[in-house]
Design a protein around this motif. Structure first.
Motif, mmCIF file in Angstrom:
data_model
loop_
_atom_site.group_PDB
_atom_site.id
_atom_site.type_symbol
_atom_site.label_atom_id
_atom_site.label_comp_id
_atom_site.label_asym_id
_atom_site.label_seq_id
_atom_site.Cartn_x
_atom_site.Cartn_y
_atom_site.Cartn_z
ATOM 1 N N ILE A 180 0.834 -1.199 0.000
ATOM 2 C CA ILE A 180 0.000 0.000 0.000
ATOM 3 C C ILE A 180 0.872 1.254 0.000
ATOM 4 C CG2 ILE A 180 -1.875 -1.198 1.200
ATOM 5 C CD1 ILE A 180 -1.083 0.606 3.692
ATOM 6 N N GLY A 181 0.262 2.372 -0.376
ATOM 7 C CA GLY A 181 0.956 3.650 -0.370
ATOM 8 C C GLY A 181 -0.048 4.771 -0.517
ATOM 9 N N GLY A 182 0.474 6.007 -0.477
ATOM 10 C CA GLY A 182 -0.384 7.180 -0.576
ATOM 11 C C GLY A 182 -0.154 8.108 0.593
ATOM 12 N N GLY A 183 -0.380 9.387 0.350
ATOM 13 C CA GLY A 183 -0.090 10.445 1.322
ATOM 14 C C GLY A 183 -0.437 10.178 2.769
ATOM 15 N N PRO A 184 -1.685 9.790 3.080
ATOM 16 C CA PRO A 184 -2.054 9.652 4.499
ATOM 17 C C PRO A 184 -1.662 8.310 5.119
ATOM 18 C CG PRO A 184 -3.959 9.212 3.133
ATOM 19 C CD PRO A 184 -2.834 9.587 2.191
ATOM 20 N N THR A 185 -1.152 7.387 4.314
ATOM 21 C CA THR A 185 -0.834 6.053 4.834
ATOM 22 C C THR A 185 0.506 6.055 5.569
ATOM 23 O OG1 THR A 185 0.243 5.353 2.782
ATOM 24 C CG2 THR A 185 -2.132 4.960 2.958
ATOM 25 N N SER A 186 0.766 4.985 6.307
ATOM 26 C CA SER A 186 2.006 4.904 7.091
ATOM 27 C C SER A 186 2.345 3.434 7.338
ATOM 28 C CB SER A 186 1.817 5.596 8.442
ATOM 29 O OG SER A 186 0.829 4.897 9.200
ATOM 30 N N GLN A 187 3.547 3.217 7.855
ATOM 31 C CA GLN A 187 3.934 1.848 8.219
ATOM 32 C C GLN A 187 3.026 1.313 9.318
ATOM 33 O OE1 GLN A 187 6.520 -0.165 6.710
ATOM 34 N NE2 GLN A 187 5.196 -1.613 7.782
ATOM 35 N N ALA A 188 2.667 2.191 10.239
ATOM 36 C CA ALA A 188 1.791 1.774 11.344
ATOM 37 C C ALA A 188 0.441 1.314 10.806
ATOM 38 C CB ALA A 188 1.603 2.932 12.327
ATOM 39 N N PHE A 189 -0.079 2.044 9.820
ATOM 40 C CA PHE A 189 -1.373 1.670 9.230
ATOM 41 C C PHE A 189 -1.244 0.348 8.474
ATOM 42 C CE2 PHE A 189 -4.434 1.941 5.622
ATOM 43 C CZ PHE A 189 -5.608 1.836 6.377
ATOM 44 N N ALA A 190 -0.131 0.189 7.745
ATOM 45 C CA ALA A 190 0.105 -1.060 7.008
ATOM 46 C C ALA A 190 0.139 -2.243 7.972
ATOM 47 C CB ALA A 190 1.409 -0.977 6.220
ATOM 48 N N ASP A 191 0.823 -2.053 9.099
ATOM 49 C CA ASP A 191 0.894 -3.112 10.116
ATOM 50 C C ASP A 191 -0.495 -3.421 10.672
ATOM 51 O OD1 ASP A 191 3.632 -3.160 9.772
ATOM 52 O OD2 ASP A 191 4.063 -1.919 11.533
ATOM 53 N N GLU A 192 -1.249 -2.355 10.907
ATOM 54 C CA GLU A 192 -2.588 -2.492 11.507
ATOM 55 C C GLU A 192 -3.529 -3.310 10.605
ATOM 56 O OE1 GLU A 192 -6.342 0.489 12.031
ATOM 57 O OE2 GLU A 192 -4.381 1.318 12.585
ATOM 58 N N ILE A 193 -3.451 -3.078 9.298
ATOM 59 C CA ILE A 193 -4.394 -3.765 8.397
ATOM 60 C C ILE A 193 -3.831 -5.086 7.847
ATOM 61 C CG2 ILE A 193 -5.465 -1.577 7.750
ATOM 62 C CD1 ILE A 193 -4.058 -1.811 5.010
ATOM 63 N N GLY A 194 -2.550 -5.356 8.157
ATOM 64 C CA GLY A 194 -1.959 -6.616 7.721
ATOM 65 C C GLY A 194 -1.416 -6.604 6.303
#
Length: 215
Positions: A180-194
């Motif tokens: 995933i990627g994009g302005g509001p995204t983050s590593q923390a969000f990536a971890d959160e959603i798997g």
């Protein structure tokens, strides 16, 4: 040659589609490396404009015009990369790329797609505003190993999570690496959603794709 790259960069900055097309045609006619023209010309232009926009020195209409000019150049040069064997013959892997449902912003997606193509991947761009089932349908159709989903709005980030949930629901989550990627995204969000990977920049997306495919 450096002049053409500089001219491509400036034409993107100016949002001048006609000039971009003119210089892209010169790249084609003079058999200049299309990967270099994209990286040192088109992408430099859109990156500089992005910096100006963040600094308040450029406005949304400027960004939209530059994005259209960038797309004109990419549409002309990307097929050349595939033809020229700049990809080294056999593709490294197949990647599905698109903007998630509700998201119509495609500048970042187009840049990532161009760099992945230049790096040797077969990229299938399904476009903007794509529901989870379309990502999976294309991946199944072409036998892709990586799904790259972009979201440029906080309101569309949930659709990235939905893609992963949808894959799980179809019992195919293990078949695909999701980036995933994009302005509001983050590593923390990536971890959160798997998600399997999160890229902040287009360059990072290529490096992560290399790791995902190798791994």
């Amino acid at each position: 040659m450096a002049d053409i790259f500089a001219n491509l960069k400036q034409a993107v900055l100016d949002g001048d589609e006609e000039l971009v097309a003119e210089y892209a045609q010169r790249v084609i006619d003079e058999k200049i490396d299309p990967v270099a023209a994209i990286e040192k010309g088109l992408i430099k232009g859109i990156e500089e404009l992005g910096a100006k926009w963040k600094a308040g020195e450029a406005f949304l209409p400027d960004v939209m015009m530059a994005a259209d000019a960038l797309k004109t150049g990419l549409d002309m040069l990307e097929p050349l990369i595939a033809e020229s064997g700049a990809t080294g013959g056999e593709a490294k892997g197949k990647v599905i790329i698109g903007q998630v449902a509700g998201d119509i912003h495609d500048i970042g997606k187009n840049i990532v797609g161009a760099l992945l193509t230049a790096a040797g991947y077969k990229v299938y761009d399904i476009g903007i505003d794509q529901p989870a089932e379309n990502f999976l349908a294309k991946a199944e159709e072409v036998g892709a190993g990586v799904i790259a989903a972009g979201a440029l709005l906080t309101t569309t980030m949930a659709a990235q999570k939905h893609i992963i949930e949808y894959l799980k629901g179809q019992n195919v989550r293990d078949k695909y690496k999701v980036m995933i990627g994009g302005g509001p995204t983050s590593q923390a969000f990536a971890d959160e959603i798997g998600a399997d990977a999160w890229a902040e920049t287009a360059d990072e997306a290529v490096m992560l794709c290399n790791k995902l495919i190798a791994g």
